[in-house]
Write an enzyme that holds these catalytic residues in place. Structure first.
Site, short mmCIF file in Angstrom:
data_model
loop_
_atom_site.label_atom_id
_atom_site.label_comp_id
_atom_site.label_asym_id
_atom_site.label_seq_id
_atom_site.Cartn_x
_atom_site.Cartn_y
_atom_site.Cartn_z
N VAL A 20 8.88 1.87 16.33
CA VAL A 20 8.39 0.93 17.36
C VAL A 20 9.56 0.11 17.90
O VAL A 20 9.69 -0.08 19.12
CB VAL A 20 7.30 0.00 16.77
CG1 VAL A 20 6.87 -1.03 17.81
CG2 VAL A 20 6.10 0.82 16.32
N ARG A 45 18.25 -2.22 7.91
CA ARG A 45 18.79 -1.92 6.58
C ARG A 45 20.02 -1.03 6.69
O ARG A 45 20.97 -1.16 5.96
CB ARG A 45 17.72 -1.24 5.72
CG ARG A 45 16.58 -2.18 5.38
CD ARG A 45 15.55 -1.54 4.46
NE ARG A 45 14.40 -2.43 4.33
CZ ARG A 45 13.29 -2.34 5.04
NH1 ARG A 45 13.14 -1.37 5.91
NH2 ARG A 45 12.30 -3.20 4.88
N LYS A 103 0.40 -5.84 10.18
CA LYS A 103 -0.94 -6.18 9.66
C LYS A 103 -0.94 -6.43 8.17
O LYS A 103 -1.72 -7.23 7.66
CB LYS A 103 -1.96 -5.10 10.02
CG LYS A 103 -1.62 -3.70 9.49
CD LYS A 103 -0.94 -2.88 10.53
CE LYS A 103 -0.11 -1.80 9.94
NZ LYS A 103 0.15 -0.71 10.85
N GLU A 127 -0.71 -9.44 18.61
CA GLU A 127 -1.67 -8.60 19.34
C GLU A 127 -1.59 -7.13 18.91
O GLU A 127 -2.60 -6.43 18.87
CB GLU A 127 -1.40 -8.72 20.84
CG GLU A 127 -2.37 -8.05 21.74
CD GLU A 127 -3.74 -8.71 21.73
OE1 GLU A 127 -4.64 -8.10 21.15
OE2 GLU A 127 -3.91 -9.80 22.28
N GLU A 188 2.01 5.39 9.08
CA GLU A 188 2.83 4.40 8.38
C GLU A 188 3.99 5.11 7.68
O GLU A 188 3.90 6.32 7.40
CB GLU A 188 1.98 3.69 7.32
CG GLU A 188 0.86 2.84 7.89
CD GLU A 188 1.38 1.77 8.83
OE1 GLU A 188 2.16 0.91 8.38
OE2 GLU A 188 1.04 1.81 10.02
N ASP A 199 -4.57 0.70 5.38
CA ASP A 199 -4.18 0.19 6.70
C ASP A 199 -5.41 -0.34 7.44
O ASP A 199 -5.37 -1.42 8.03
CB ASP A 199 -3.49 1.31 7.50
CG ASP A 199 -3.08 0.88 8.89
OD1 ASP A 199 -1.98 0.32 9.02
OD2 ASP A 199 -3.86 1.08 9.83
N LYS A 203 -6.34 -4.28 8.55
CA LYS A 203 -6.72 -4.69 9.91
C LYS A 203 -8.08 -5.38 9.91
O LYS A 203 -8.31 -6.33 10.65
CB LYS A 203 -6.71 -3.48 10.83
CG LYS A 203 -5.28 -2.97 11.09
CD LYS A 203 -5.26 -1.58 11.68
CE LYS A 203 -3.86 -1.11 12.03
NZ LYS A 203 -3.77 0.32 12.33
N GLY A 298 1.18 4.46 17.80
CA GLY A 298 2.19 5.15 18.61
C GLY A 298 3.23 4.15 19.07
O GLY A 298 2.89 3.02 19.46
N1 HSE Z 1 -0.43 3.77 11.06
C1 HSE Z 1 -1.16 2.94 11.95
C2 HSE Z 1 -2.31 3.76 12.53
C3 HSE Z 1 -0.27 2.45 13.03
O1 HSE Z 1 -2.27 4.98 12.43
O2 HSE Z 1 -3.25 3.18 13.06
C4 HSE Z 1 -0.87 1.38 13.90
O3 HSE Z 1 -1.15 0.23 13.18
#
Ligand code: HSE
Length: 414
Positions: A20, A45, A103, A127, A188, A199, A203, A298
């Site tokens: 990203v 890193r 998140k 957001e 991820e 994940d 969220k 994405g």
């Molecule tokens: N790995 C997460 C997904 C990325 O696939 O939704 C976006 O938060």
């Protein structure tokens, strides 16, 4: 010839430059609408790693170097909790606004970060943390009446939605579909967080902070992964008139009930058509049902949302974090279940008798199929608790040697 010095509207200190972050750099390099946003330095890193064409910013491994530039905004894209938490708290305490898409950080340390932002009177925007490509959190943060919801339902993990869609529609193996999701930058760094449901649960916790005003521990959200979903389940779901989707559900009309995991979604349900990497969120409010839908993951979708957050900060229109949250645990919601039976099946009567002895009642069933001495069948039940289904499931497996899968089922919305 005069040399015009064009000053940037805002200078960004970037924490992390993965998928990203690299896309964000590329987007800002190609911005065409006048003086824009400039990345002063990126904390990484490994500065020597090749991050693709056009990712040309100064790198550092030292936080102080980044802060010494006195950036106007910090954009945190490191992911994970540490050192992201500490760096965000440090930035806020220096009164530098922070934009993040993290998140995990918000789900676990949202209260601390929001308090720091409030204490130092600086914006903290995120957001892109949920429904990465769909702006909605900021709008609701500025509109408390519209945000007055009592339940939500959604698909918030793009990777698992992509995997299930590819498996159901293209007949792909889950591993192959996941490899595609990784290649496209949806997953991820540890894709087990997508596939295992973590994940989505993170969220959901962030959404509950926003819409329910509750501080919910991740451990209290019933969380399931899609790792056990096989072609059998997709076929039975289709025959029963629906599909398996990776959903989140929560209702706080009375006690909070929150769930993240795969569910049977009937074809008439608004979430049924949410396919591929798309996400959706459906909010139940006193004034009706609101639906948001669009790309959920994405690099491009996420980076664009992050940049818009930075613009909100720079334009001074960013909403202040919500003032207080009530700690809350989550209880289980009883739902219907898709039960997938496979093996040498007992008679339909025996199965129905056995299930009803456990107070599980069949609502609909597929045909009984057979091939190569093996049989399979799908049942949709009336609502009951996971524990009830688990007991019956283990009982049938022990007594008859067949395999019994159980997936929650959403109700058709009225
Ligand atoms: N790995 C997460 C997904 C990325 O696939 O939704 C976006 O938060």
């Amino acid at each position: 010839m005069s040399t015009e010095v064009v000053l940037a509207r805002a200078r960004i200190g970037l924490l992390g430059c993965g998928n990203v972050g690299s896309e964000l750099v590329r987007l800002l390099t190609h911005q065409t609408n006048g003086p824009g946003l400039q990345i002063t330095r990126a904390l990484v890193r490994d500065p020597s790693r090749f991050r693709g064409e056009g990712v040309d910013v100064p790198f550092t491994t030292v936080t102080e170097d980044l802060l010494a530039d006195r950036p106007d905004v910090i954009v945190e894209l490191l992911g994970g909790c540490e050192p992201a938490r500490q760096l965000v708290v440090d930035a806020l305490s220096r009164r530098i606004p922070v934009v993040t898409a993290n998140k995990s950080l918000l789900a676990r340390h949202g209260r601390e970060l929001r308090e720091a932002a409030r204490r130092h009177h600086v914006p903290l925007l995120y957001e892109a943390a949920v429904l990465a490509g769909v702006p909605f959190l900021g709008t609701f943060a500025r509109r408390p009446l519209a945000a007055g919801a009592h339940a939500l339902l959604g698909i918030v993990n793009g990777t698992s939605n992509f995997v299930l869609t590819q498996c159901a529609r293209q007949g792909l193996e889950p591993q192959a579909a996941l490899a595609d999701a990784q290649r496209l930058g949806y997953a991820e760094p540890d894709p087990a967080n997508d596939i295992g449901g973590l994940d989505a649960a993170e969220k959901l916790v962030v959404l509950l902070q926003h819409f329910a005003g509750r501080e919910v521990a991740l451990s209290s959200v019933e969380t399931r992964g899609i790792g056990d979903i096989a072609q059998l389940h997709h076929a039975l779901a289709a025959e029963l008139g629906g599909a398996i989707k990776p959903v989140i559900t929560a209702d706080w009309t009375a006690d909070l009930r929150a769930f993240a995991g795969p569910a049977f979604v009937p074809a008439s349900h608004p979430l049924h058509g949410v396919a591929g990497v798309d996400n959706a969120l459906l909010l139940e409010t006193a004034r009706g049902r609101l639906l948001f839908q669009g790309p959920g993951a994405g690099p491009l979708a996420t980076a664009a949302t992050v940049i818009d957050d930075v613009h909100e900060v720079v334009d001074g229109v960013a909403a202040r974090p919500r003032s207080s949250l009530t700690p809350a645990g989550s209880r289980e919601q009883k739902t219907g279940w898709l039960i997938a039976l496979a093996g040498r099946l007992p008679s339909s009567l025996e199965i129905a008798d056995y299930l009803s002895a456990h107070a599980i009642y069949i609502r609909r069933s597929t045909e009984r199929h057979s091939a190569d001495g093996r049989e399979w069948q799908g049942l949709l039940t009336w609502p009951c608790a996971r524990e009830t289904v688990a007991r019956a499931r283990h009982g049938i497996e022990a007594a008859s040697g067949i395999s019994v899968g159980a997936i929650r089922a959403l109700e058709t919305l009225r």
